[in-house]
Write a protein that holds these residues in place. Structure first.
Motif, PDB file in Angstrom:
ATOM      1  N   LEU A  21       0.812  -1.209   0.000  1.00 49.11           N
ATOM      2  CA  LEU A  21       0.000   0.000   0.000  1.00 49.11           C
ATOM      3  C   LEU A  21       0.859   1.279   0.000  1.00 49.11           C
ATOM      4  O   LEU A  21       1.776   1.409  -0.796  1.00 49.11           O
ATOM      5  N   ASP A  22       0.568   2.219   0.926  1.00 52.95           N
ATOM      6  CA  ASP A  22       1.243   3.520   0.916  1.00 52.95           C
ATOM      7  C   ASP A  22       2.486   3.571   1.801  1.00 52.95           C
ATOM      8  O   ASP A  22       3.314   4.471   1.657  1.00 52.95           O
ATOM      9  N   MET A  23       2.608   2.617   2.721  1.00 57.32           N
ATOM     10  CA  MET A  23       3.757   2.608   3.628  1.00 57.32           C
ATOM     11  C   MET A  23       3.973   1.201   4.151  1.00 57.32           C
ATOM     12  O   MET A  23       3.014   0.459   4.371  1.00 57.32           O
ATOM     13  N   VAL A  24       5.230   0.826   4.358  1.00 56.75           N
ATOM     14  CA  VAL A  24       5.568  -0.453   4.992  1.00 56.75           C
ATOM     15  C   VAL A  24       6.262  -0.166   6.314  1.00 56.75           C
ATOM     16  O   VAL A  24       6.996   0.817   6.442  1.00 56.75           O
ATOM     17  N   ARG A  25       6.002  -1.022   7.290  1.00 49.66           N
ATOM     18  CA  ARG A  25       6.595  -0.870   8.625  1.00 49.66           C
ATOM     19  C   ARG A  25       7.603  -2.004   8.803  1.00 49.66           C
ATOM     20  O   ARG A  25       7.229  -3.171   8.941  1.00 49.66           O
ATOM     21  N   ILE A  26       8.887  -1.665   8.820  1.00 52.34           N
ATOM     22  CA  ILE A  26       9.925  -2.689   8.739  1.00 52.34           C
ATOM     23  C   ILE A  26      10.783  -2.692  10.005  1.00 52.34           C
ATOM     24  O   ILE A  26      11.425  -1.701  10.342  1.00 52.34           O
ATOM     25  N   GLY A  27      10.777  -3.840  10.685  1.00 53.44           N
ATOM     26  CA  GLY A  27      11.636  -4.057  11.844  1.00 53.44           C
ATOM     27  C   GLY A  27      12.559  -5.225  11.601  1.00 53.44           C
ATOM     28  O   GLY A  27      13.744  -5.066  11.346  1.00 53.44           O
ATOM     29  N   ASN A  28      12.011  -6.445  11.644  1.00 53.46           N
ATOM     30  CA  ASN A  28      12.833  -7.655  11.532  1.00 53.46           C
ATOM     31  C   ASN A  28      13.740  -7.659  10.309  1.00 53.46           C
ATOM     32  O   ASN A  28      14.922  -7.995  10.401  1.00 53.46           O
ATOM     33  N   ALA A  29      13.206  -7.325   9.159  1.00 59.03           N
ATOM     34  CA  ALA A  29      14.014  -7.364   7.932  1.00 59.03           C
ATOM     35  C   ALA A  29      15.145  -6.352   7.985  1.00 59.03           C
ATOM     36  O   ALA A  29      16.251  -6.609   7.490  1.00 59.03           O
ATOM     37  N   MET A  30      14.905  -5.214   8.588  1.00 61.27           N
ATOM     38  CA  MET A  30      15.942  -4.194   8.700  1.00 61.27           C
ATOM     39  C   MET A  30      17.118  -4.693   9.536  1.00 61.27           C
ATOM     40  O   MET A  30      18.279  -4.361   9.276  1.00 61.27           O
ATOM     41  N   TYR A  31      16.816  -5.522  10.523  1.00 63.52           N
ATOM     42  CA  TYR A  31      17.854  -6.037  11.413  1.00 63.52           C
ATOM     43  C   TYR A  31      18.425  -7.376  10.959  1.00 63.52           C
ATOM     44  O   TYR A  31      19.247  -7.971  11.645  1.00 63.52           O
ATOM     45  N   GLY A  32      17.960  -7.855   9.803  1.00 59.84           N
ATOM     46  CA  GLY A  32      18.504  -9.090   9.256  1.00 59.84           C
ATOM     47  C   GLY A  32      17.781 -10.336   9.687  1.00 59.84           C
ATOM     48  O   GLY A  32      18.203 -11.445   9.377  1.00 59.84           O
ATOM     49  N   PHE A  33      16.656 -10.177  10.430  1.00 59.42           N
ATOM     50  CA  PHE A  33      15.843 -11.325  10.825  1.00 59.42           C
ATOM     51  C   PHE A  33      14.625 -11.358   9.920  1.00 59.42           C
ATOM     52  O   PHE A  33      14.052 -10.321   9.624  1.00 59.42           O
ATOM     53  N   LEU A  34      14.191 -12.530   9.513  1.00 56.92           N
ATOM     54  CA  LEU A  34      13.006 -12.583   8.674  1.00 56.92           C
ATOM     55  C   LEU A  34      12.347 -13.946   8.747  1.00 56.92           C
ATOM     56  O   LEU A  34      12.998 -14.964   8.530  1.00 56.92           O
ATOM     57  N   SER A  35      11.045 -13.955   9.076  1.00 59.30           N
ATOM     58  CA  SER A  35      10.287 -15.209   9.096  1.00 59.30           C
ATOM     59  C   SER A  35       9.670 -15.442   7.719  1.00 59.30           C
ATOM     60  O   SER A  35       8.472 -15.480   7.556  1.00 59.30           O
ATOM     61  N   SER A  36      10.515 -15.544   6.721  1.00 58.14           N
ATOM     62  CA  SER A  36      10.078 -15.764   5.343  1.00 58.14           C
ATOM     63  C   SER A  36      11.092 -16.663   4.663  1.00 58.14           C
ATOM     64  O   SER A  36      12.292 -16.618   4.955  1.00 58.14           O
ATOM     65  N   LYS A  37      10.614 -17.500   3.741  1.00 56.81           N
ATOM     66  CA  LYS A  37      11.517 -18.356   2.986  1.00 56.81           C
ATOM     67  C   LYS A  37      12.177 -17.606   1.832  1.00 56.81           C
ATOM     68  O   LYS A  37      13.119 -18.111   1.215  1.00 56.81           O
ATOM     69  N   ALA A  38      11.675 -16.426   1.540  1.00 60.70           N
ATOM     70  CA  ALA A  38      12.239 -15.639   0.450  1.00 60.70           C
ATOM     71  C   ALA A  38      13.632 -15.137   0.806  1.00 60.70           C
ATOM     72  O   ALA A  38      13.904 -14.766   1.945  1.00 60.70           O
ATOM     73  N   ASN A  39      14.505 -15.131  -0.165  1.00 59.29           N
ATOM     74  CA  ASN A  39      15.871 -14.637   0.040  1.00 59.29           C
ATOM     75  C   ASN A  39      16.025 -13.325  -0.712  1.00 59.29           C
ATOM     76  O   ASN A  39      16.086 -13.297  -1.937  1.00 59.29           O
ATOM     77  N   ILE A  40      16.061 -12.228   0.022  1.00 58.83           N
ATOM     78  CA  ILE A  40      16.229 -10.926  -0.621  1.00 58.83           C
ATOM     79  C   ILE A  40      17.596 -10.322  -0.298  1.00 58.83           C
ATOM     80  O   ILE A  40      17.812  -9.124  -0.440  1.00 58.83           O
ATOM     81  N   GLY A  41      18.512 -11.169   0.152  1.00 62.23           N
ATOM     82  CA  GLY A  41      19.884 -10.717   0.372  1.00 62.23           C
ATOM     83  C   GLY A  41      20.105  -9.920   1.636  1.00 62.23           C
ATOM     84  O   GLY A  41      20.988  -9.055   1.684  1.00 62.23           O
ATOM     85  N   LEU A  42      19.337 -10.214   2.672  1.00 63.33           N
ATOM     86  CA  LEU A  42      19.535  -9.504   3.939  1.00 63.33           C
ATOM     87  C   LEU A  42      20.851  -9.919   4.585  1.00 63.33           C
ATOM     88  O   LEU A  42      21.277 -11.069   4.473  1.00 63.33           O
ATOM     89  N   LEU A  43      21.480  -8.975   5.270  1.00 61.59           N
ATOM     90  CA  LEU A  43      22.772  -9.222   5.905  1.00 61.59           C
ATOM     91  C   LEU A  43      22.636  -9.180   7.426  1.00 61.59           C
ATOM     92  O   LEU A  43      21.788  -8.459   7.959  1.00 61.59           O
ATOM     93  N   PRO A  44      23.474  -9.928   8.147  1.00 59.15           N
ATOM     94  CA  PRO A  44      23.473  -9.836   9.616  1.00 59.15           C
ATOM     95  C   PRO A  44      23.919  -8.452  10.055  1.00 59.15           C
ATOM     96  O   PRO A  44      24.733  -7.804   9.378  1.00 59.15           O
ATOM     97  N   THR A  45      23.390  -7.989  11.163  1.00 60.61           N
ATOM     98  CA  THR A  45      23.638  -6.603  11.559  1.00 60.61           C
ATOM     99  C   THR A  45      24.396  -6.446  12.873  1.00 60.61           C
ATOM    100  O   THR A  45      24.690  -5.320  13.270  1.00 60.61           O
ATOM    101  N   PHE A  46      24.707  -7.540  13.547  1.00 64.19           N
ATOM    102  CA  PHE A  46      25.440  -7.375  14.795  1.00 64.19           C
ATOM    103  C   PHE A  46      26.262  -8.612  15.115  1.00 64.19           C
ATOM    104  O   PHE A  46      25.978  -9.713  14.646  1.00 64.19           O
ATOM    105  N   LEU A  47      27.307  -8.403  15.915  1.00 61.19           N
ATOM    106  CA  LEU A  47      28.114  -9.470  16.493  1.00 61.19           C
ATOM    107  C   LEU A  47      28.278  -9.179  17.977  1.00 61.19           C
ATOM    108  O   LEU A  47      28.427  -8.018  18.375  1.00 61.19           O
ATOM    109  N   VAL A  48      28.247 -10.220  18.784  1.00 60.64           N
ATOM    110  CA  VAL A  48      28.528 -10.071  20.211  1.00 60.64           C
ATOM    111  C   VAL A  48      29.957 -10.540  20.444  1.00 60.64           C
ATOM    112  O   VAL A  48      30.306 -11.670  20.095  1.00 60.64           O
TER     113      VAL A  48
END
Length: 353
Positions: free
Chosen positions: A207-234
């Motif tokens: 629609l007019d806006m998407v609200r993105i949390g998990n994907a922005m941080y590299g987590f995603l509950s989807s089988k699709a691969n859109i090339g997300l990268l890990p965002t942190f190391l401990v």
């Protein structure tokens, strides 16, 4: 070396851009509630502000904190709780007529034109105006002189892939409301319902806006691969290395007994810091799987190292017999969730050059 979380800002930006390629002209709301999922709300928001259109938080306190830190993009409070600290730049959620009148009164006293987003309950049953109350709400809004309904939204209760029929019912209800509201108001309005998973798996929901949390941080509950990268190391370090004879116990509870002579490392991290904690209870089958195929928890010299015994409050013991580990050496920890880590652990930011 003190323990810290290394936050990779270029990777966060990469993930934002990956999602934006999918969402096209839709506005991008970066969800930074709960301390940006543990990565540091203020610091990360300042770094990504030029790559997003808006920010989403959970509370008035979080919104005020962002505004005071120098965030100039609109900040949405996604829960329907606000108070008279609301100001320009902060957009509250409203889901009932009483709060509608209260917000109108606040804006009248502050002498500014307020804007808000209406939350519709389409089936998650947490927040939101009931669809049957929509006409009464619009009628009440038309009597308000100091506020504007800038947008309307709802929230999917599950992923499209896991509960397709339920998600479709929610979608149909939201589309009904969208059509009804659009018939009454001619001016442009922001309709939004897609979170990370829906944005990727359910394209029409963007629609007019998407609200993105998990994907922005590299987590995603989807089988699709859109090339997300890990965002942190401990990261932490080896405090000391010691020799243990065959037959000796290691750590609390006598849960590990050395089957051979071995070298163990004492590592500066423990239960207090969040090691070994999980966000959700594991299933019985998951417990069996982890017993025979345990997830690697530590990396030293890029090699997976096995932990020994139960972690203590502030230390982990690990088997370094196969490598020449030394005190002061860097250790990377694989944690079950960044949200399980103490916020007192320092966050360090790798920023774009």
């Amino acid at each position: 070396m003190n323990s810290f979380v290394e936050v990779n800002v270029p990777n966060v930006i990469h993930n934002i851009q990956s999602v934006r390629k999918l969402s096209g002209d839709a506005l991008f709301m970066a969800i930074v509630k709960s301390n940006a999922y543990g990565l540091g709300m203020v610091e990360l928001s300042l770094q990504i502000q030029s790559f997003v259109d808006r920010f989403g938080v959970n509370s008035m306190d979080e919104a005020i904190q962002l505004i005071h830190s120098g965030i100039t993009k609109p900040v949405h409070i996604l829960s329907p709780y606000f108070d008279d600290r609301v100001r320009e730049g902060i957009i509250p959620t409203i889901d009932n007529i009483a709060d509608l009148h209260r917000y109108d009164s606040i804006c009248e006293n502050k002498r500014y034109e307020g804007r808000f987003h209406l939350k519709i309950n389409t089936g998650m049953n947490r927040f939101g105006l009931e669809i049957e109350q929509l006409d009464d709400f619009i009628e009440a809004l038309q009597r308000c002189d100091h506020i504007t309904m800038e947008g309307v939204f709802s929230h999917f209760g599950s992923t499209y892939g896991n509960h397709r029929s339920f998600t479709k019912k929610q979608w149909d209800k939201f589309m009904f409301c969208k059509k009804r509201i659009s018939m009454i108001y001619n001016q442009p309005m922001i309709f939004h319902i897609a979170n990370s998973a829906a944005c990727i798996d359910f394209p029409q929901s963007r629609l007019d806006m998407v609200r993105i949390g998990n994907a922005m941080y590299g987590f995603l509950s989807s089988k699709a691969n859109i090339g997300l990268l890990p965002t942190f190391l401990v990261k932490t370090s080896v405090m000391s290395v010691r020799f243990v004879n065959k037959g000796e116990y290691v750590g609390y509870g006598c849960t590990f007994k050395a089957k051979q002579n071995m070298w163990i490392a004492v590592i500066a991290f423990g239960v207090y810091d969040g090691f070994g904690l999980t966000r959700t209870r594991k299933s019985f089958l998951r417990e069996i799987y982890l017993r025979f195929f345990p997830r690697p928890k530590l990396l030293i010299q890029k090699q997976h190292i096995k932990t020994l015994g139960n972690p203590s409050m502030t230390y982990i013991l690990a088997d370094v017999t196969s490598i020449n580990a030394k005190p002061g050496e860097e250790v990377i920890l694989k944690v079950d969730s960044i949200l399980s880590l103490k916020e007192t652990i320092k966050r360090k930011y790798v920023i774009p050059t």
